[in-house]
Design a protein around this motif. Structure first.
Motif, PDB file in Angstrom:
ATOM      1  N   ASP A  33       0.814  -1.218   0.000  1.00 55.23           N
ATOM      2  CA  ASP A  33       0.000   0.000   0.000  1.00 55.23           C
ATOM      3  C   ASP A  33       0.839   1.256   0.000  1.00 55.23           C
ATOM      4  O   ASP A  33       0.357   2.344  -0.365  1.00 55.23           O
ATOM      5  CB  ASP A  33      -0.922   0.004   1.226  1.00 55.23           C
ATOM      6  CG  ASP A  33      -1.904  -1.156   1.194  1.00 55.23           C
ATOM      7  OD1 ASP A  33      -2.175  -1.637   0.072  1.00 55.23           O
ATOM      8  OD2 ASP A  33      -2.379  -1.580   2.270  1.00 55.23           O
ATOM      9  N   SER A  34       2.083   1.172   0.417  1.00 55.53           N
ATOM     10  CA  SER A  34       2.931   2.361   0.500  1.00 55.53           C
ATOM     11  C   SER A  34       3.628   2.687  -0.813  1.00 55.53           C
ATOM     12  O   SER A  34       4.345   3.681  -0.897  1.00 55.53           O
ATOM     13  CB  SER A  34       3.984   2.158   1.593  1.00 55.53           C
ATOM     14  OG  SER A  34       4.826   1.063   1.262  1.00 55.53           O
ATOM     15  N   LEU A  35       3.431   1.853  -1.849  1.00 53.56           N
ATOM     16  CA  LEU A  35       4.111   2.084  -3.130  1.00 53.56           C
ATOM     17  C   LEU A  35       3.439   3.192  -3.930  1.00 53.56           C
ATOM     18  O   LEU A  35       2.223   3.382  -3.870  1.00 53.56           O
ATOM     19  CB  LEU A  35       4.127   0.810  -3.966  1.00 53.56           C
ATOM     20  CG  LEU A  35       5.092  -0.296  -3.536  1.00 53.56           C
ATOM     21  CD1 LEU A  35       4.954  -1.468  -4.469  1.00 53.56           C
ATOM     22  CD2 LEU A  35       6.519   0.210  -3.540  1.00 53.56           C
ATOM     23  N   ARG A  36       4.257   3.907  -4.667  1.00 57.29           N
ATOM     24  CA  ARG A  36       3.766   4.894  -5.618  1.00 57.29           C
ATOM     25  C   ARG A  36       4.355   4.553  -6.987  1.00 57.29           C
ATOM     26  O   ARG A  36       5.504   4.142  -7.084  1.00 57.29           O
ATOM     27  CB  ARG A  36       4.177   6.309  -5.200  1.00 57.29           C
ATOM     28  CG  ARG A  36       3.516   6.790  -3.902  1.00 57.29           C
ATOM     29  CD  ARG A  36       2.001   6.929  -4.110  1.00 57.29           C
ATOM     30  NE  ARG A  36       1.338   7.336  -2.879  1.00 57.29           N
ATOM     31  CZ  ARG A  36       0.815   6.496  -2.006  1.00 57.29           C
ATOM     32  NH1 ARG A  36       0.885   5.185  -2.232  1.00 57.29           N
ATOM     33  NH2 ARG A  36       0.217   6.941  -0.924  1.00 57.29           N
ATOM     34  N   PHE A  37       3.556   4.727  -8.007  1.00 53.29           N
ATOM     35  CA  PHE A  37       3.971   4.343  -9.357  1.00 53.29           C
ATOM     36  C   PHE A  37       4.016   5.565 -10.264  1.00 53.29           C
ATOM     37  O   PHE A  37       3.229   6.506 -10.097  1.00 53.29           O
ATOM     38  CB  PHE A  37       3.000   3.319  -9.954  1.00 53.29           C
ATOM     39  CG  PHE A  37       3.001   1.995  -9.232  1.00 53.29           C
ATOM     40  CD1 PHE A  37       3.851   0.998  -9.632  1.00 53.29           C
ATOM     41  CD2 PHE A  37       2.158   1.775  -8.150  1.00 53.29           C
ATOM     42  CE1 PHE A  37       3.860  -0.223  -8.978  1.00 53.29           C
ATOM     43  CE2 PHE A  37       2.158   0.570  -7.489  1.00 53.29           C
ATOM     44  CZ  PHE A  37       3.021  -0.437  -7.910  1.00 53.29           C
ATOM     45  N   THR A  38       4.954   5.542 -11.202  1.00 55.84           N
ATOM     46  CA  THR A  38       5.043   6.555 -12.247  1.00 55.84           C
ATOM     47  C   THR A  38       4.936   5.850 -13.583  1.00 55.84           C
ATOM     48  O   THR A  38       5.574   4.826 -13.800  1.00 55.84           O
ATOM     49  CB  THR A  38       6.379   7.309 -12.168  1.00 55.84           C
ATOM     50  OG1 THR A  38       6.521   7.872 -10.860  1.00 55.84           O
ATOM     51  CG2 THR A  38       6.420   8.429 -13.196  1.00 55.84           C
ATOM     52  N   VAL A  39       4.121   6.411 -14.471  1.00 59.72           N
ATOM     53  CA  VAL A  39       3.919   5.785 -15.770  1.00 59.72           C
ATOM     54  C   VAL A  39       4.445   6.698 -16.865  1.00 59.72           C
ATOM     55  O   VAL A  39       4.278   7.920 -16.810  1.00 59.72           O
ATOM     56  CB  VAL A  39       2.426   5.456 -16.006  1.00 59.72           C
ATOM     57  CG1 VAL A  39       1.572   6.698 -16.070  1.00 59.72           C
ATOM     58  CG2 VAL A  39       2.262   4.627 -17.283  1.00 59.72           C
ATOM     59  N   TYR A  40       5.123   6.106 -17.827  1.00 63.21           N
ATOM     60  CA  TYR A  40       5.627   6.829 -18.989  1.00 63.21           C
ATOM     61  C   TYR A  40       4.977   6.225 -20.225  1.00 63.21           C
ATOM     62  O   TYR A  40       4.840   5.000 -20.341  1.00 63.21           O
ATOM     63  CB  TYR A  40       7.153   6.687 -19.091  1.00 63.21           C
ATOM     64  CG  TYR A  40       7.905   7.242 -17.905  1.00 63.21           C
ATOM     65  CD1 TYR A  40       8.324   8.557 -17.889  1.00 63.21           C
ATOM     66  CD2 TYR A  40       8.192   6.427 -16.808  1.00 63.21           C
ATOM     67  CE1 TYR A  40       9.018   9.074 -16.794  1.00 63.21           C
ATOM     68  CE2 TYR A  40       8.881   6.930 -15.711  1.00 63.21           C
ATOM     69  CZ  TYR A  40       9.297   8.248 -15.709  1.00 63.21           C
ATOM     70  OH  TYR A  40       9.971   8.738 -14.626  1.00 63.21           O
ATOM     71  N   ARG A  41       4.580   7.106 -21.130  1.00 60.79           N
ATOM     72  CA  ARG A  41       3.960   6.622 -22.370  1.00 60.79           C
ATOM     73  C   ARG A  41       4.710   7.173 -23.559  1.00 60.79           C
ATOM     74  O   ARG A  41       5.400   8.201 -23.466  1.00 60.79           O
ATOM     75  CB  ARG A  41       2.492   7.011 -22.439  1.00 60.79           C
ATOM     76  CG  ARG A  41       2.212   8.491 -22.498  1.00 60.79           C
ATOM     77  CD  ARG A  41       0.719   8.757 -22.427  1.00 60.79           C
ATOM     78  NE  ARG A  41       0.395  10.164 -22.460  1.00 60.79           N
ATOM     79  CZ  ARG A  41       0.213  10.863 -23.574  1.00 60.79           C
ATOM     80  NH1 ARG A  41       0.342  10.254 -24.745  1.00 60.79           N
ATOM     81  NH2 ARG A  41      -0.076  12.145 -23.540  1.00 60.79           N
ATOM     82  N   ASN A  42       4.571   6.505 -24.689  1.00 64.18           N
ATOM     83  CA  ASN A  42       5.253   6.905 -25.906  1.00 64.18           C
ATOM     84  C   ASN A  42       4.641   8.194 -26.439  1.00 64.18           C
ATOM     85  O   ASN A  42       3.425   8.386 -26.431  1.00 64.18           O
ATOM     86  CB  ASN A  42       5.139   5.786 -26.957  1.00 64.18           C
ATOM     87  CG  ASN A  42       6.157   5.928 -28.062  1.00 64.18           C
ATOM     88  OD1 ASN A  42       6.123   6.869 -28.833  1.00 64.18           O
ATOM     89  ND2 ASN A  42       7.068   4.957 -28.133  1.00 64.18           N
ATOM     90  N   ARG A  43       5.504   9.081 -26.932  1.00 57.94           N
ATOM     91  CA  ARG A  43       5.026  10.367 -27.430  1.00 57.94           C
ATOM     92  C   ARG A  43       4.330  10.246 -28.777  1.00 57.94           C
ATOM     93  O   ARG A  43       3.528  11.105 -29.144  1.00 57.94           O
ATOM     94  CB  ARG A  43       6.211  11.333 -27.571  1.00 57.94           C
ATOM     95  CG  ARG A  43       6.824  11.750 -26.233  1.00 57.94           C
ATOM     96  CD  ARG A  43       7.981  12.692 -26.458  1.00 57.94           C
ATOM     97  NE  ARG A  43       8.563  13.132 -25.185  1.00 57.94           N
ATOM     98  CZ  ARG A  43       9.618  13.944 -25.096  1.00 57.94           C
ATOM     99  NH1 ARG A  43      10.198  14.366 -26.216  1.00 57.94           N
ATOM    100  NH2 ARG A  43      10.075  14.298 -23.913  1.00 57.94           N
ATOM    101  N   ASP A  44       4.651   9.204 -29.510  1.00 58.10           N
ATOM    102  CA  ASP A  44       4.082   9.047 -30.853  1.00 58.10           C
ATOM    103  C   ASP A  44       2.665   8.487 -30.723  1.00 58.10           C
ATOM    104  O   ASP A  44       2.419   7.288 -30.853  1.00 58.10           O
ATOM    105  CB  ASP A  44       4.971   8.113 -31.678  1.00 58.10           C
ATOM    106  CG  ASP A  44       4.602   8.102 -33.158  1.00 58.10           C
ATOM    107  OD1 ASP A  44       3.601   8.777 -33.510  1.00 58.10           O
ATOM    108  OD2 ASP A  44       5.298   7.433 -33.941  1.00 58.10           O
TER     109      ASP A  44
END
Length: 414
Positions: A33-44
């Motif tokens: 529960d203490s985790l935080r996530f970052t998401v990256y997506r393709n620019r195209d």
């Protein structure tokens, strides 16, 4: 699979962003529960495939984790089935269901989260990855074993290089043609080790391979009872045996021409019964039964087959008899010699080849090792007359041994 956290993109529904389930490759997390996530997506976003590519990153106190929904690391289960996440509203009692996909979170032992950093590691073999683990976390004994194995590998490379160099020197000194002739002679000698005793100084064909070397007097006498079933076969029984293929083609054909003289008829029947037994025995792989040829086979014959035509192997904690390639060659040689005695020292090799389920080149190599003269002929009565058959003839003087067919067909190399 342990789902440590779930999340859903909010915003534009046209972006087609499903929710995500994550799993950690190195085990369960104690406090997900203490985790935080970052998401990256393709620019195209215009590219039909790249627009869906995502990289998910999470960081704990000790490790960083990264997961992808594309590339070699993606889980195959995402393409085999669909996943959904349900969000339950406790007040209304209603649940909203969203598309989801699974991310496999791999630990990243680096401060740089660019996925290219893991490419070299992922391309390593399982053995190389295990060696890296042993170097970092292995016991002293494991590290010594790793060092010894690497030293042996270096030694093997040195030996291989030395052997290659020595082979090149031999080829330069002796020539390829001479080496090919030596190999052919070695092949002939290997086959000859499994042939019946050959009496080259014989004055008659029947004395070159003596009948007593194929069947001893005691073994010949033991065949009297089982061979009696062949001498008393009626026309109806013969037709039934032919239809049921209860004997090999060679024996079925020869049973049509049994002599009328009682003594000669009995002798040929004994030879045919033993030849049929040899051919059926050659079809076996591993001998699991005490009497593999059935209760009608005399004990002395069963013992002869097991002793002279099988090899021993250790399998599943026990010793077993099996028919190796060399034993199959030996069986073939004895079948050919026995067929020669039956047919006045000329026999159809093609029929025997079909009965023993051998390639033509193999039976011809064995026939030539037996010093037979091989010629072509049409199939005999009752056989495929449109097929060119190979006849093997044993006659004096014996021809010189030649290289096997497979060796002679090699192209000469400069």
């Amino acid at each position: 699979m342990a789902a440590a956290a779930t999340w859903r993109y909010r915003g534009d529904p046209e972006a087609e962003r499903p929710a995500a389930l994550v799993r950690f490759a190195n085990g369960k997390l104690r406090h997900p529960d203490s985790l935080r996530f970052t998401v990256y997506r393709n620019r195209d976003t215009a590219h039909p495939r790249k627009r869906h590519r995502r990289i998910l990153v999470s960081e704990t106190e000790r490790l960083c984790y990264v997961g992808h929904n594309f590339g070699s690391e993606v889980l195959k289960c995402n393409s085999l089935c669909r996943y959904f996440v349900g969000v339950l509203d406790k007040n209304s009692g209603q649940m909203e269901v969203y598309d989801a996909e699974i991310f496999n979170m791999q630990p990243l032992l680096s401060d740089n989260l660019i996925p290219d950093d893991t490419r070299d590691y992922q391309n390593k073999s399982y053995r190389e990855k295990m060696d890296l683990c042993i170097e970092a976390f292995g016991t002293s004994k494991q590290k010594r074993a790793l060092s010894s194995r690497r030293m042996n590998a270096v030694g093997s490379d040195i030996v291989s290089t030395a052997v290659t160099k020595a082979a090149a020197n031999v080829i330069d000194a002796k020539g390829v043609t001479a080496l090919m002739q030596d190999m052919a002679q070695d092949d002939v000698q290997n086959i000859s080790a499994f042939l019946p005793p050959c009496h080259e100084d014989a004055d008659r064909p029947e004395h070159i391979y003596k009948f007593e070397d194929i069947l001893s007097p005691a073994e010949y006498e033991a065949l009297r009872v089982p061979a009696a079933t062949l001498t008393s076969t009626s026309a109806e029984e013969m037709a039934k045996r032919t239809e049921e293929r209860s004997h090999c083609s060679f024996v079925l054909e020869e049973l049509k021409f049994l002599p009328t003289d009682e003594r000669s008829r009995d002798h040929k029947a004994r030879c045919l019964w033993f030849l049929d037994t040899l051919i059926r025995f050659s079809h076996l792989k591993v001998i699991k039964k005490k009497h593999p040829m059935g209760p009608e086979c005399p004990h002395i014959i069963s013992r002869k087959l097991m002793k002279n035509f099988t090899s021993l192997t250790y399998n599943n904690g026990s010793i077993q008899n099996f028919i190796s390639a060399s034993m199959k060659a030996k069986l073939t040689a004895y079948v050919i010699v026995l067929a020669l005695h039956i047919n006045n020292f000329q026999t159809d090799l093609t029929v025997l080849q079909n009965d023993m389920k051998l390639p033509e080149s193999r039976i011809l190599d064995i026939a030539k090792a037996l010093r037979l003269r091989v010629s072509k002929a049409k199939g005999g009565p009752g056989l495929e007359s449109d097929q060119n058959h190979k006849l093997g003839t044993l006659s004096l003087p014996l021809p010189m041994q030649k290289a096997p067919e497979g060796q002679r067909k090699h192209r000469k190399r400069n």
